[in-house]
Design a protein around this motif. Structure first.
Motif, mmCIF file in Angstrom:
data_model
loop_
_atom_site.group_PDB
_atom_site.id
_atom_site.type_symbol
_atom_site.label_atom_id
_atom_site.label_comp_id
_atom_site.label_asym_id
_atom_site.label_seq_id
_atom_site.Cartn_x
_atom_site.Cartn_y
_atom_site.Cartn_z
ATOM 1 N N ASP A 107 102.154 66.495 -0.034
ATOM 2 C CA ASP A 107 101.554 67.733 0.476
ATOM 3 C C ASP A 107 101.566 67.825 2.000
ATOM 4 O OD1 ASP A 107 100.972 68.597 -2.076
ATOM 5 O OD2 ASP A 107 98.984 67.672 -2.082
ATOM 6 N N PHE A 108 101.771 66.709 2.662
ATOM 7 C CA PHE A 108 101.652 66.702 4.120
ATOM 8 C C PHE A 108 102.639 67.652 4.795
ATOM 9 C CE2 PHE A 108 102.641 65.077 8.362
ATOM 10 C CZ PHE A 108 101.381 65.157 8.922
ATOM 11 N N ILE A 109 103.913 67.542 4.475
ATOM 12 C CA ILE A 109 104.921 68.386 5.136
ATOM 13 C C ILE A 109 104.696 69.867 4.822
ATOM 14 C CG2 ILE A 109 107.391 68.953 5.278
ATOM 15 C CD1 ILE A 109 106.595 66.472 6.902
ATOM 16 N N PRO A 110 104.597 70.269 3.558
ATOM 17 C CA PRO A 110 104.442 71.711 3.310
ATOM 18 C C PRO A 110 103.084 72.281 3.737
ATOM 19 C CG PRO A 110 104.381 70.509 1.241
ATOM 20 C CD PRO A 110 104.730 69.520 2.316
ATOM 21 N N GLU A 111 102.046 71.462 3.768
ATOM 22 C CA GLU A 111 100.706 71.976 4.063
ATOM 23 C C GLU A 111 100.275 71.800 5.525
ATOM 24 O OE1 GLU A 111 98.885 73.644 1.878
ATOM 25 O OE2 GLU A 111 100.343 73.336 0.280
ATOM 26 N N VAL A 112 100.776 70.782 6.196
ATOM 27 C CA VAL A 112 100.265 70.443 7.529
ATOM 28 C C VAL A 112 101.314 70.557 8.633
ATOM 29 C CG1 VAL A 112 99.190 68.600 8.906
ATOM 30 C CG2 VAL A 112 98.540 68.903 6.530
ATOM 31 N N TRP A 113 102.527 70.202 8.346
ATOM 32 C CA TRP A 113 103.540 70.055 9.398
ATOM 33 C C TRP A 113 103.711 71.312 10.239
ATOM 34 C CZ3 TRP A 113 105.124 65.893 11.558
ATOM 35 C CH2 TRP A 113 106.221 65.935 12.413
ATOM 36 N N ASP A 114 103.649 72.494 9.645
ATOM 37 C CA ASP A 114 103.797 73.735 10.410
ATOM 38 C C ASP A 114 102.696 73.911 11.453
ATOM 39 O OD1 ASP A 114 106.095 74.413 9.068
ATOM 40 O OD2 ASP A 114 105.095 75.796 7.682
ATOM 41 N N TYR A 115 101.604 73.201 11.298
ATOM 42 C CA TYR A 115 100.469 73.315 12.214
ATOM 43 C C TYR A 115 100.368 72.136 13.178
ATOM 44 C CZ TYR A 115 99.380 76.767 8.724
ATOM 45 O OH TYR A 115 99.455 77.830 7.877
ATOM 46 N N LYS A 116 101.423 71.346 13.266
ATOM 47 C CA LYS A 116 101.389 70.135 14.098
ATOM 48 C C LYS A 116 101.124 70.451 15.569
ATOM 49 C CE LYS A 116 106.397 69.860 14.623
ATOM 50 N NZ LYS A 116 106.673 71.142 13.998
ATOM 51 N N ASP A 117 101.450 71.650 16.017
ATOM 52 C CA ASP A 117 101.243 72.012 17.415
ATOM 53 C C ASP A 117 99.768 72.157 17.785
ATOM 54 O OD1 ASP A 117 103.970 72.020 17.879
ATOM 55 O OD2 ASP A 117 104.175 74.159 17.435
ATOM 56 N N ILE A 118 98.917 72.352 16.799
ATOM 57 C CA ILE A 118 97.491 72.480 17.109
ATOM 58 C C ILE A 118 96.722 71.197 16.826
ATOM 59 C CG2 ILE A 118 97.457 74.977 16.797
ATOM 60 C CD1 ILE A 118 96.081 74.499 14.091
ATOM 61 N N LEU A 119 97.414 70.192 16.301
ATOM 62 C CA LEU A 119 96.781 68.903 16.026
ATOM 63 C C LEU A 119 97.077 67.925 17.154
ATOM 64 C CD1 LEU A 119 97.741 68.558 12.263
ATOM 65 C CD2 LEU A 119 95.554 69.283 13.199
ATOM 66 N N PRO A 120 96.163 67.018 17.431
ATOM 67 C CA PRO A 120 96.429 66.007 18.461
ATOM 68 C C PRO A 120 97.661 65.176 18.100
ATOM 69 C CG PRO A 120 94.115 65.974 17.818
ATOM 70 C CD PRO A 120 94.825 66.879 16.852
ATOM 71 N N ASN A 121 98.531 64.946 19.078
ATOM 72 C CA ASN A 121 99.767 64.195 18.844
ATOM 73 C C ASN A 121 99.490 62.797 18.301
ATOM 74 O OD1 ASN A 121 101.428 66.282 19.636
ATOM 75 N ND2 ASN A 121 101.499 65.598 21.758
ATOM 76 N N ASP A 122 98.455 62.147 18.804
ATOM 77 C CA ASP A 122 98.160 60.800 18.323
ATOM 78 C C ASP A 122 97.703 60.819 16.865
ATOM 79 O OD1 ASP A 122 95.783 62.064 19.173
ATOM 80 O OD2 ASP A 122 94.788 60.153 19.535
ATOM 81 N N LEU A 123 97.076 61.897 16.440
ATOM 82 C CA LEU A 123 96.662 62.013 15.035
ATOM 83 C C LEU A 123 97.883 62.155 14.131
ATOM 84 C CD1 LEU A 123 94.543 62.331 12.811
ATOM 85 C CD2 LEU A 123 94.493 64.768 13.348
ATOM 86 N N ILE A 124 98.807 63.025 14.487
ATOM 87 C CA ILE A 124 100.025 63.207 13.692
ATOM 88 C C ILE A 124 100.792 61.889 13.589
ATOM 89 C CG2 ILE A 124 102.304 64.317 13.665
ATOM 90 C CD1 ILE A 124 100.215 66.210 12.799
ATOM 91 N N LYS A 125 100.936 61.218 14.715
ATOM 92 C CA LYS A 125 101.660 59.939 14.738
ATOM 93 C C LYS A 125 100.964 58.916 13.835
ATOM 94 C CE LYS A 125 103.308 56.463 17.978
ATOM 95 N NZ LYS A 125 103.341 56.033 19.381
ATOM 96 N N ASP A 126 99.652 58.848 13.909
ATOM 97 C CA ASP A 126 98.885 57.900 13.111
ATOM 98 C C ASP A 126 98.995 58.217 11.613
ATOM 99 O OD1 ASP A 126 97.126 55.649 12.892
ATOM 100 O OD2 ASP A 126 95.469 57.040 12.545
ATOM 101 N N ILE A 127 98.909 59.482 11.263
ATOM 102 C CA ILE A 127 99.036 59.872 9.857
ATOM 103 C C ILE A 127 100.408 59.467 9.327
ATOM 104 C CG2 ILE A 127 99.188 61.835 8.269
ATOM 105 C CD1 ILE A 127 97.130 63.244 10.123
ATOM 106 N N LEU A 128 101.450 59.764 10.099
ATOM 107 C CA LEU A 128 102.805 59.410 9.665
ATOM 108 C C LEU A 128 102.974 57.904 9.513
ATOM 109 C CD1 LEU A 128 104.919 61.951 11.731
ATOM 110 C CD2 LEU A 128 104.461 61.980 9.267
ATOM 111 N N HIS A 129 102.424 57.141 10.446
ATOM 112 C CA HIS A 129 102.499 55.681 10.326
ATOM 113 C C HIS A 129 101.814 55.196 9.050
ATOM 114 C CE1 HIS A 129 103.318 55.091 14.810
ATOM 115 N NE2 HIS A 129 104.386 54.688 14.148
ATOM 116 N N CYS A 130 100.652 55.746 8.760
ATOM 117 C CA CYS A 130 99.911 55.327 7.566
ATOM 118 C C CYS A 130 100.624 55.740 6.287
ATOM 119 C CB CYS A 130 98.504 55.909 7.593
ATOM 120 S SG CYS A 130 97.467 55.176 8.874
#
Length: 75
Positions: free
Chosen positions: A34-57
């Motif tokens: 669900d991450f890509i279809p539900e969240v990825w389009d909004y990555k510009d409003i999320l903190p970069n370190d959060l996106i990176k951390d989620i992807l690592h996990c």
């Protein structure tokens, strides 16, 4: 002011507005599918370190989240 400038300003305003609410979203409990279809389009409003951390996990289940995830809710 161009359309691109308007988009940048709108994203900046939205990011500032939602900043305090982002921490309440349980990203780490989302299904990986669900991450890509539900969240990825909004990555510009999320903190970069959060996106990176989620992807690592998501990519390595042995990695512990850097951000403090909330406890799992059971429905």
């Amino acid at each position: 002011m161009t359309c691109e400038d308007n988009n940048y300003e709108a994203i900046k305003i939205l990011k500032e507005t939602l900043n305090e609410l982002i921490k309440f979203i349980r990203f780490y409990q989302m299904d990986r599918k669900d991450f890509i279809p539900e969240v990825w389009d909004y990555k510009d409003i999320l903190p970069n370190d959060l996106i990176k951390d989620i992807l690592h996990c998501y990519l390595d289940s042995d990695i512990k989240p850097l951000h403090q995830p909330f406890l799992i809710r059971w429905a």
